[in-house]
Design an enzyme around this catalytic site. Structure first.
Site, PDB file in Angstrom:
ATOM      1  N   LYS A 109       1.014  -1.255   0.524  1.00 19.32           N
ATOM      2  CA  LYS A 109      -0.218  -0.256   0.036  1.00 19.32           C
ATOM      3  C   LYS A 109       1.127   1.374   0.199  1.00 19.32           C
ATOM      4  O   LYS A 109       1.164   2.045   0.854  1.00 19.32           O
ATOM      5  CB  LYS A 109      -1.175  -0.098   1.692  1.00 19.32           C
ATOM      6  N   ALA A 143      -1.820  -7.218   9.754  1.00 17.31           N
ATOM      7  CA  ALA A 143      -2.167  -7.990   9.771  1.00 17.31           C
ATOM      8  C   ALA A 143      -2.342  -8.315  11.492  1.00 17.31           C
ATOM      9  O   ALA A 143      -2.406 -10.392  11.306  1.00 17.31           O
ATOM     10  CB  ALA A 143      -0.470  -7.976   9.354  1.00 17.31           C
ATOM     11  N   LYS A 194      -4.602   7.300   2.143  1.00 19.82           N
ATOM     12  CA  LYS A 194      -5.444   7.229   3.621  1.00 19.82           C
ATOM     13  C   LYS A 194      -4.223   6.900   4.291  1.00 19.82           C
ATOM     14  O   LYS A 194      -4.317   7.409   5.752  1.00 19.82           O
ATOM     15  CB  LYS A 194      -5.981   5.209   3.735  1.00 19.82           C
TER      16      LYS A 194
END
Ligand code: NAD
Ligand code: G3P
EC number: 1.1.1.94
Length: 332
Positions: A109, A143, A194
């Site tokens: 990401k 995670a 984000k």
């Protein structure tokens, strides 16, 4: 060979470890490439990743480890990239074989600096991987929660929706419900943004702004995200879907968030360098902030929250004054 064939995870960090756990729920055996041979040695001695998510135990008979990236690629059909975006280039520079005939799943990401390319664009331009042979993993996923087997809804995006469905099958298990999308660029961009907004959220938390204020900040952030993503990658999408809004919310609100934690240190008065040294994990939003700023020189989208984070991180502008201006003049 039936798709996705032999799967190899790339990366020795938190997300790579969670993805290995997910993959092994479906696959009998995986390959796993890690940069540091000593990490592999310790892993083999203990049965878990010595550095990240060390509470997740693995059956070593079901994993072949590699520290040689070329051999790892040659022995695989599908590669899952889970290294932080600023290090992707340095990993791939060691590669002496082609990626063009492999299927690549980017679980990264972030954006690749200094080219400011999305990972899929970078792989297409520099490694001749076709868009039909690439998928991404998006959506709200920490995670640490995968390690705890807490219910998680990732999104698998691919230009070829049949392949997205096949990858989703590999992900799905008792605690993972994967959905599919064809909005590869939009979900990648939303993930980059984000991270930036989570830094803003952390900064405000560090400055002792409360939940009422955070809610307004995040509401403004989703509007910014929608403006930016719709202009840079104009296709029809629902920004309130979990791959966009959900990922923003989990990153801005979760105590597991690396980017929010980094922002909170900045808000409390740490320098960027000190916050980076203190954190044992990588807050990619630091790099993403600069990339978004540079990309926006072309598009000129109105993104005041992201601009504020840039000034705080890269121009040493005092966080408390920046947030004061934001709160008085911008937020509503
Ligand atoms: N952690 C999560 O919950 C999560 C969830 C979704 C996506 N992701 C994405 O997964 C990717 C990996 O993130 P992570 O959380 O696993 O990172 P991490 O901070 O846990 O892991 C860091 C990784 O980077 C490697 N590394 C550190 N310094 C390096 C260097 N100088 N050169 C090369 N490699 C180096 C480490 O060996 C390790 O593999 C990121 O793109 C992140 O956005 C993470
Ligand atoms: O919340 P962060 O900053 O740790 O990012 C992790 C994932 O991208 C959340 O989906």
């Amino acid at each position: 060979m039936s798709f996705p064939g032999k799967i190899t995870i790339f990366g020795g960090g938190t997300w790579a470890t969670a993805l290995a756990k997910i993959m092994l729920n479906h696959e009998k055996h995986i390959n796993w490439y890690m940069r540091r041979p000593e990490q592999i040695e310790d892993f083999k001695k203990t049965g878990h990743n010595p550095s990240y998510l060390s509470n997740v135990e693995f059956n070593l008979d079901r994993i072949t480890f590699y520290s040689d990236i070329t051999q790892a690629v040659e022995d695989s059909d599908t590669i899952v990239l889970a290294v932080p975006s600023p290090f992707l280039k340095s990993h791939l520079e060691k590669l002496n074989t082609s990626l063009a005939n492999k299927f690549i799943i980017s679980a990264i990401k972030g954006i690749v600096p200094p080219e400011n390319l999305l990972v899929t664009d970078y792989l297409e331009q520099y490694y001749n991987v076709s868009p039909q042979n690439m998928a991404i993993v998006g959506g709200p996923c920490h995670a640490e929660e995968i390690a705890l087997e807490r219910l998680t809804y990732p999104t698998i995006a691919c230009a070829d929706i049949q392949k997205a469905n096949a990858i989703a099958q590999v992900f799905n298990n008792r605690f993972v419900r994967a959905s599919v999308s064809n909005d590869v660029a939009g979900i990648e961009l939303a993930a980059v943004l984000k991270n930036v907004y989570a830094i803003a959220s952390g900064i405000c938390h560090g400055l002792k702004y409360g939940d009422n204020f955070q809610a307004v900040l995040v509401s403004n952030a989703i509007s910014e995200m929608e403006r930016f993503v719709d202009i840079v990658s104009p296709i029809e999408r629902r920004i309130q879907d979990s791959a966009y809004l959900g990922d923003l919310l989990v990153t801005c609100y979760s105590s597991f968030s690396r980017n929010r934690t980094f922002g909170a240190m900045i808000g409390k008065g740490y320098s960027v360098k000190a916050a980076q040294v203190e954190m044992e994990m990588i807050a990619e939003g630091y790099y993403g902030t600069k990339c978004v700023r540079e990309i926006n020189e072309k598009y000129n989208v109105d993104i005041p929250v992201a601009d504020m984070v840039y000034r705080i991180l890269y121009e040493n502008s005092p966080a408390h004054l920046e947030v004061k201006t934001l709160r008085e003049q911008i937020l509503k």
